[in-house]
Design an enzyme around this catalytic site. Structure first.
Site, mmCIF file in Angstrom:
data_model
loop_
_atom_site.group_PDB
_atom_site.id
_atom_site.type_symbol
_atom_site.label_atom_id
_atom_site.label_comp_id
_atom_site.label_asym_id
_atom_site.label_seq_id
_atom_site.Cartn_x
_atom_site.Cartn_y
_atom_site.Cartn_z
ATOM 1 N N LYS A 206 90.204 27.551 -103.609
ATOM 2 C CA LYS A 206 90.156 28.394 -102.397
ATOM 3 C C LYS A 206 89.424 27.693 -101.250
ATOM 4 C CE LYS A 206 90.130 31.703 -99.509
ATOM 5 N NZ LYS A 206 91.344 32.069 -98.758
ATOM 6 N N CYS A 260 87.970 32.513 -91.867
ATOM 7 C CA CYS A 260 88.120 31.660 -93.065
ATOM 8 C C CYS A 260 87.838 30.191 -92.762
ATOM 9 C CB CYS A 260 89.550 31.718 -93.561
ATOM 10 S SG CYS A 260 90.177 33.322 -93.842
#
Ligand code: SAJ
Length: 424
Positions: A206, A260
């Site tokens: 991730k 993000c």
């Protein structure tokens, strides 16, 4: 089922699990969000296709209910954790929300329950933070008294439900059996690949996928700076580079915002904090991208100088304050850094953004008497502008294009003093 944290990740996943028939309790710290959710009202801004209808359906069917109380979780077999994991201004992860949710969950955890952290965390956090906190709180042992997994989310504002359903996910289990159990669970709502892995792999994938994007953008931005200096057009260069096999040069631009990309590279870097693993590409990419809004200010300064106009005392229009085109999301927006720099330079700043309530004024009024316009976001309103008419609104015809929207020759033809990122 339970979901802790009913934000832009937790609420969609809670709703989708409720829709397929699970009885879902959502634990949310903000009481006003709990009230809205229990009234079937979507407590999030922006346009999320299908989200309002889905929430109304699962709340009215009684399959989803929200609470602020952890004690309601004592009968829950699976608990997902979707709380924020930001980094601070020294790029150190701030796990307060994660810590407090784990500390509150431990004592009420049902024997044999499965806890799955969906938040993005630095590699090593499952082992070093989640595991000890839960074992202490639950007074038991992982893989014996409870089970623990990490399944990072891959959502994007504006496509929450679609991404949840259609994007593949790594499924990190404390043991292979736990990973397989998690795959079985997620198969109820995910149509794409579910790849069973261990914790560290899930954490690495991730944070790496977003650090990858950040470094690719930084590379594109560095090539843009070269093009400006040597008289190239980075947009043309990029188009032709990408014709070469295995090239995927990203888009240069006025900066990298969002929840993000600016954060996850630092979570990845933090995994080797204190170890003898000197990182260069990841931190430098962040610095290159953080430098782009400041570069926009430099381009404006250069263009104003052609009119013997100092930045100090100028009135500058910043077009676009969100971080992404046609979005009302302004988290970590590059425009914040630009506005700060313009103020430091003594300029008066006018901000316009069609998607943000505080900046939605009429663009023609915002542009009046401005000495320069800096376009920071590729909002449709700006790509469709009549640039000849727009020029006449400005006091000085200075245009800085941060997203490769306008054609330089056309703008010069309209009489602009033009600067474009990546345009020499
Ligand atoms: N940006 C560039 N150049 C590019 C791409 C983006 O300058 O080539 C800028 C954008 O203007 C924006 C920022 O970077 O300011 C982030 O853009 P983004 O397209 O990555 O959008 P995000 O922040 O919503 O990223 C999310 C991420 N998804 C998750 O973390 C689950 C990212 O991994 C996805 O690639 C992205 O959505 C997506 O496009 O789906």
């Amino acid at each position: 089922m339970a979901v802790i944290g009913l934000g832009y990740v937790g609420l969609p996943v809670a709703s989708m699990l409720a829709e397929v028939g699970f009885d879902v309790i959502g634990v949310e710290i903000k009481a006003e969000r709990v009230e809205k959710i229990n009234a079937g009202i979507l407590p999030m801004e922006g346009h999320e296709p299908g989200m309002q209808d889905l929430l109304g359906k699962v709340v009215s069917s009684g399959k989803l209910r929200a609470t602020t109380l952890y004690k309601d979780l004592t009968d829950r077999d699976v608990i997902l954790i979707d709380v924020e994991t930001p980094v601070d201004d020294r790029n150190i992860p701030q796990y307060e929300a994660l810590r407090s949710s784990l500390i509150s969950l431990g004592p009420v955890l049902k024997a044999g329950a499965l806890v799955i952290i969906e938040s993005t965390i630095a590699p090593g956090t499952m082992e070093k933070l989640a595991l000890p906190l839960l074992e202490a709180g639950a007074g038991g042992k992982v893989n014996v008294d409870f089970f623990l997994g990490n399944c990072p989310e891959r959502v994007m504002p504006g496509k929450l439900l679609a991404n949840l359903k259609n994007l593949s996910r790594v499924v990190g289990g404390g043991t292979p059996e736990t990973a397989e159990t998690m795959v079985t669970l997620y198969r109820f709502i995910v149509a794409a690949d579910l790849d069973p892995v261990d914790w560290i792999t899930a954490e690495l994938v991730k944070t790496t996928e977003n650090a990858y994007r950040d470094t690719q953008i930084a590379f594109a931005n560095e090539v843009a700076l070269i093009c400006e200096a040597v008289g190239g057009d980075v947009w043309k260069v990029r188009e032709l580079v990408n014709k070469s096999p295995y090239r995927l040069m990203h888009l240069p631009g006025a900066g990298v915002g969002g929840h993000c990309i600016p954060k996850d590279p630092w979570l990845l870097a933090y995994s080797v904090n204190g170890l003898d693993v000197p990182l260069k590409v990841i931190p430098t990419s962040r610095a290159v991208n953080d430098g782009m809004p400041l570069h926009m200010a430099e381009l404006a300064q250069q263009a104003l100088a052609e009119h013997s106009q100092e930045m100090a005392g100028s009135r500058i229009l910043v077009m676009g304050y969100g971080y992404l085109e046609d979005s009302d999301d302004a988290r970590n927006s590059p425009s914040e850094a630009l506005v700060r720099r313009l103020h430091e330079s003594g300029a008066e700043v006018v901000i316009h953004d069609p998607y943000l309530a505080e900046y939605q004024g009429d663009l023609t009024q915002c542009a009046a008497n401005c000495d320069a316009a800096i376009v920071m976001v590729r909002h449709s309103e700006y790509t469709a502008l009549d640039m000849a008419a727009f020029k006449d609104l400005l006091r000085l015809p200075v245009l800085v294009d941060g997203r490769g929207i306008y054609d330089k020759e056309q703008m010069l033809g309209h009489g602009y003093t033009f600067r474009g990122v990546g345009i020499g």
